[in-house]
Design a protein around this motif. Structure first.
Motif, PDB file in Angstrom:
ATOM      1  N   GLY A  71      62.449 -17.976  13.191  1.00 31.61           N
ATOM      2  CA  GLY A  71      62.799 -17.265  11.962  1.00 31.61           C
ATOM      3  C   GLY A  71      64.293 -17.228  11.724  1.00 31.61           C
ATOM      4  N   ALA A  72      65.070 -16.977  12.791  1.00 25.67           N
ATOM      5  CA  ALA A  72      66.526 -16.926  12.635  1.00 25.67           C
ATOM      6  C   ALA A  72      67.098 -18.276  12.224  1.00 25.67           C
ATOM      7  CB  ALA A  72      67.165 -16.456  13.946  1.00 25.67           C
ATOM      8  N   LEU A  73      66.555 -19.357  12.805  1.00 29.54           N
ATOM      9  CA  LEU A  73      67.036 -20.688  12.430  1.00 29.54           C
ATOM     10  C   LEU A  73      66.678 -21.011  10.983  1.00 29.54           C
ATOM     11  CD1 LEU A  73      66.273 -22.729  15.674  1.00 29.54           C
ATOM     12  CD2 LEU A  73      68.475 -21.867  14.868  1.00 29.54           C
ATOM     13  N   LEU A  74      65.514 -20.559  10.545  1.00 30.75           N
ATOM     14  CA  LEU A  74      65.143 -20.781   9.142  1.00 30.75           C
ATOM     15  C   LEU A  74      66.086 -20.027   8.204  1.00 30.75           C
ATOM     16  CD1 LEU A  74      61.229 -20.623   9.264  1.00 30.75           C
ATOM     17  CD2 LEU A  74      62.653 -22.619   8.755  1.00 30.75           C
ATOM     18  N   VAL A  75      66.416 -18.782   8.555  1.00 30.70           N
ATOM     19  CA  VAL A  75      67.349 -17.999   7.735  1.00 30.70           C
ATOM     20  C   VAL A  75      68.724 -18.657   7.706  1.00 30.70           C
ATOM     21  CG1 VAL A  75      68.551 -15.791   7.529  1.00 30.70           C
ATOM     22  CG2 VAL A  75      66.126 -15.835   8.084  1.00 30.70           C
ATOM     23  N   ALA A  76      69.198 -19.124   8.866  1.00 32.37           N
ATOM     24  CA  ALA A  76      70.497 -19.794   8.921  1.00 32.37           C
ATOM     25  C   ALA A  76      70.491 -21.073   8.099  1.00 32.37           C
ATOM     26  CB  ALA A  76      70.869 -20.098  10.374  1.00 32.37           C
ATOM     27  N   ALA A  77      69.364 -21.813   8.159  1.00 27.34           N
ATOM     28  CA  ALA A  77      69.265 -23.053   7.377  1.00 27.34           C
ATOM     29  C   ALA A  77      69.257 -22.771   5.881  1.00 27.34           C
ATOM     30  CB  ALA A  77      68.001 -23.813   7.776  1.00 27.34           C
ATOM     31  N   ALA A  78      68.836 -21.547   5.480  1.00 21.28           N
ATOM     32  CA  ALA A  78      68.821 -21.181   4.060  1.00 21.28           C
ATOM     33  C   ALA A  78      70.210 -20.813   3.549  1.00 21.28           C
ATOM     34  CB  ALA A  78      67.856 -20.019   3.837  1.00 21.28           C
ATOM     35  N   ARG A  79      71.211 -20.816   4.421  1.00 20.19           N
ATOM     36  CA  ARG A  79      72.604 -20.548   4.073  1.00 20.19           C
ATOM     37  C   ARG A  79      72.789 -19.167   3.448  1.00 20.19           C
ATOM     38  NH1 ARG A  79      75.528 -25.412   1.087  1.00 20.19           N
ATOM     39  NH2 ARG A  79      77.272 -24.035   1.606  1.00 20.19           N
ATOM     40  N   PRO A  80      72.661 -18.108   4.228  1.00 20.37           N
ATOM     41  CA  PRO A  80      72.912 -16.768   3.683  1.00 20.37           C
ATOM     42  C   PRO A  80      74.368 -16.641   3.245  1.00 20.37           C
ATOM     43  CG  PRO A  80      72.799 -16.696   6.071  1.00 20.37           C
ATOM     44  CD  PRO A  80      72.367 -18.076   5.666  1.00 20.37           C
ATOM     45  N   ILE A  81      74.597 -15.904   2.174  1.00 21.24           N
ATOM     46  CA  ILE A  81      75.945 -15.788   1.615  1.00 21.24           C
ATOM     47  C   ILE A  81      76.341 -14.331   1.514  1.00 21.24           C
ATOM     48  CG2 ILE A  81      75.764 -17.934   0.310  1.00 21.24           C
ATOM     49  CD1 ILE A  81      75.250 -16.212  -2.179  1.00 21.24           C
ATOM     50  N   LEU A  82      77.659 -14.116   1.418  1.00 19.14           N
ATOM     51  CA  LEU A  82      78.225 -12.798   1.192  1.00 19.14           C
ATOM     52  C   LEU A  82      78.972 -12.857  -0.130  1.00 19.14           C
ATOM     53  CD1 LEU A  82      78.932  -9.917   2.139  1.00 19.14           C
ATOM     54  CD2 LEU A  82      80.981 -10.893   3.213  1.00 19.14           C
ATOM     55  N   ALA A  83      78.535 -12.060  -1.102  1.00 16.14           N
ATOM     56  CA  ALA A  83      79.173 -12.019  -2.413  1.00 16.14           C
ATOM     57  C   ALA A  83      80.125 -10.832  -2.472  1.00 16.14           C
ATOM     58  CB  ALA A  83      78.118 -11.909  -3.510  1.00 16.14           C
ATOM     59  N   SER A  84      81.345 -11.055  -2.976  1.00 14.04           N
ATOM     60  CA  SER A  84      82.333  -9.995  -3.115  1.00 14.04           C
ATOM     61  C   SER A  84      83.209 -10.300  -4.311  1.00 14.04           C
ATOM     62  CB  SER A  84      83.180  -9.877  -1.841  1.00 14.04           C
ATOM     63  OG  SER A  84      83.891 -11.082  -1.604  1.00 14.04           O
ATOM     64  N   SER A  85      84.013  -9.338  -4.697  1.00 17.33           N
ATOM     65  CA  SER A  85      84.946  -9.534  -5.809  1.00 17.33           C
ATOM     66  C   SER A  85      86.356  -9.268  -5.320  1.00 17.33           C
ATOM     67  CB  SER A  85      84.604  -8.601  -6.977  1.00 17.33           C
ATOM     68  OG  SER A  85      84.726  -7.248  -6.579  1.00 17.33           O
ATOM     69  N   GLN A  86      87.294  -9.938  -5.937  1.00 15.14           N
ATOM     70  CA  GLN A  86      88.694  -9.819  -5.541  1.00 15.14           C
ATOM     71  C   GLN A  86      89.558  -9.849  -6.780  1.00 15.14           C
ATOM     72  OE1 GLN A  86      90.386 -13.113  -3.301  1.00 15.14           O
ATOM     73  NE2 GLN A  86      91.518 -11.705  -2.006  1.00 15.14           N
ATOM     74  N   ARG A  87      90.615  -9.043  -6.749  1.00 16.62           N
ATOM     75  CA  ARG A  87      91.560  -9.032  -7.859  1.00 16.62           C
ATOM     76  C   ARG A  87      92.938  -9.378  -7.319  1.00 16.62           C
ATOM     77  NH1 ARG A  87      93.218  -4.084 -11.893  1.00 16.62           N
ATOM     78  NH2 ARG A  87      93.889  -5.361 -13.633  1.00 16.62           N
ATOM     79  N   PRO A  88      93.238 -10.658  -7.169  1.00 20.37           N
ATOM     80  CA  PRO A  88      94.482 -11.060  -6.513  1.00 20.37           C
ATOM     81  C   PRO A  88      95.703 -10.810  -7.392  1.00 20.37           C
ATOM     82  CG  PRO A  88      93.380 -12.975  -7.394  1.00 20.37           C
ATOM     83  CD  PRO A  88      92.458 -11.812  -7.638  1.00 20.37           C
TER      84      PRO A  88
END
Length: 326
Positions: A71-88
């Protein structure tokens, strides 16, 4: 998947291959099994039951670990992402030092140039220029982000202000107007030295050092020059060394304050040369705040958690297979 973490898949894959090899080896070993009479008596022994129970527990651990690993390898293969916002913070700032070179301004100009020379190393992307004026305006150096060149020119300027007669060539061209301290003409010259006004989106600021003591007939009044700056979206920050904090400000002080604030800038009484650093730091801070970019979304691969779980599950699987075998 981020290549920096791809190597973490290796232990999991090796664990799966090892599990498959052990299962095949165990299956092969059962082909040579020898039948035993009265096996029910052996199975009834407490020690035998304890061993069977422990064996079943470890087999359950092996199955659970294998499922978690898969299961962990399947999740990793699905490329989990972290979405955030930035105001440079944008670094598209242009700053022109606009210095009145009349005799009463030498100490103040020297202090301002000294502060900027010490701050140059902290600049990243800002463009700095310098224009001096008395009867007329002269560009010392145009807007540039070549900081070694800026340091060289600021050093030359400071030497000229400290030793007024030491480098007369520095002030050449500043006495061509109809009088001296033509403040409006000087500010207008500084504003017009910004390239691509109205076509390029950059934060533009003029740091104007003057006591606003007019002595002559300028082409531009100070307020007309301030209106030119406003229409060109240039902020004027005025530093006045002749303002000593009197309760009844002079006409020159009020005129300089009104002109600077009408552009969206600020007026500062420069009561001592040591105040120049804090004043310019305030200008830098306000300009940095004013030029914050619009918020934008950022998306990044975050495979660390599933790959970490896969690694832990692989280790548990290997331990479970070893214990089940022994």
């Amino acid at each position: 998947m981020d290549l920096n973490y791809a190597w973490l898949l290796v232990p999991g894959v090796l664990a799966l291959l090892g599990a498959a090899a052990v299962v095949l080896w165990r299956r092969k070993g059962t082909d040579d099994a020898v039948p035993v009479a009265h096996g029910d008596r052996l199975a009834a022994l407490p020690s035998y039951r304890r061993l069977v129970r422990r064996q079943r527990i470890w087999l359950a651990v092996v199955v659970g670990a294998a499922l978690v690993l898969a299961g962990a390898l399947l999740v990793a293969a699905a490329r989990p992402i972290l979405a955030s916002s930035q105001r440079p913070e944008q670094r598209s700032r242009d700053i022109i030092l606009c210095l009145d070179t009349s005799g009463s301004m030498s100490r103040a100009d020297s202090a301002i140039v000294d502060v900027f020379a010490s701050m140059v190393r902290d600049f990243h992307g800002e463009r700095i220029g310098m224009t001096i004026f008395d009867g007329s305006g002269v560009q010392v150096f145009p807007l540039t982000d070549d900081y070694s060149y800026i340091e060289e020119q600021l050093g030359r300027a400071q030497t000229a202000f400290d030793q007024r007669g030491g480098d007369p060539s520095f002030f050449e061209g500043t006495s061509e107007g109809r009088g001296t301290s033509l403040i409006g003409d000087g500010l207008a010259a500084c504003v017009m030295n910004f390239p691509r006004l109205g076509t390029e989106k950059r934060s533009r600021s003029v740091i104007l050092s003057t006591d606003n003591y007019l002595a002559g007939r300028p082409i531009f009044t100070l307020q007309q020059a301030a209106d030119l700056a406003t229409s060109s979206q240039v902020k004027v920050y005025a530093l006045n060394p002749a303002d000593f904090g009197s309760t009844t400000p002079t006409q020159e002080t009020l005129g300089l304050r009104t002109a600077a604030e009408s552009t969206g800038g600020t007026y500062f009484p420069l009561r001592s040369t040591t105040a120049a650093r804090s004043i310019i730091a305030q200008i830098q801070a306000s300009e940095a705040t004013a030029t914050k970019a619009a918020a934008r979304g950022l998306v990044a691969d975050k495979p660390e958690v599933p790959l970490g779980i896969a690694l832990a599950a692989g280790l548990v699987l290997a331990l479970g297979l070893w214990r089940a075998r022994t």
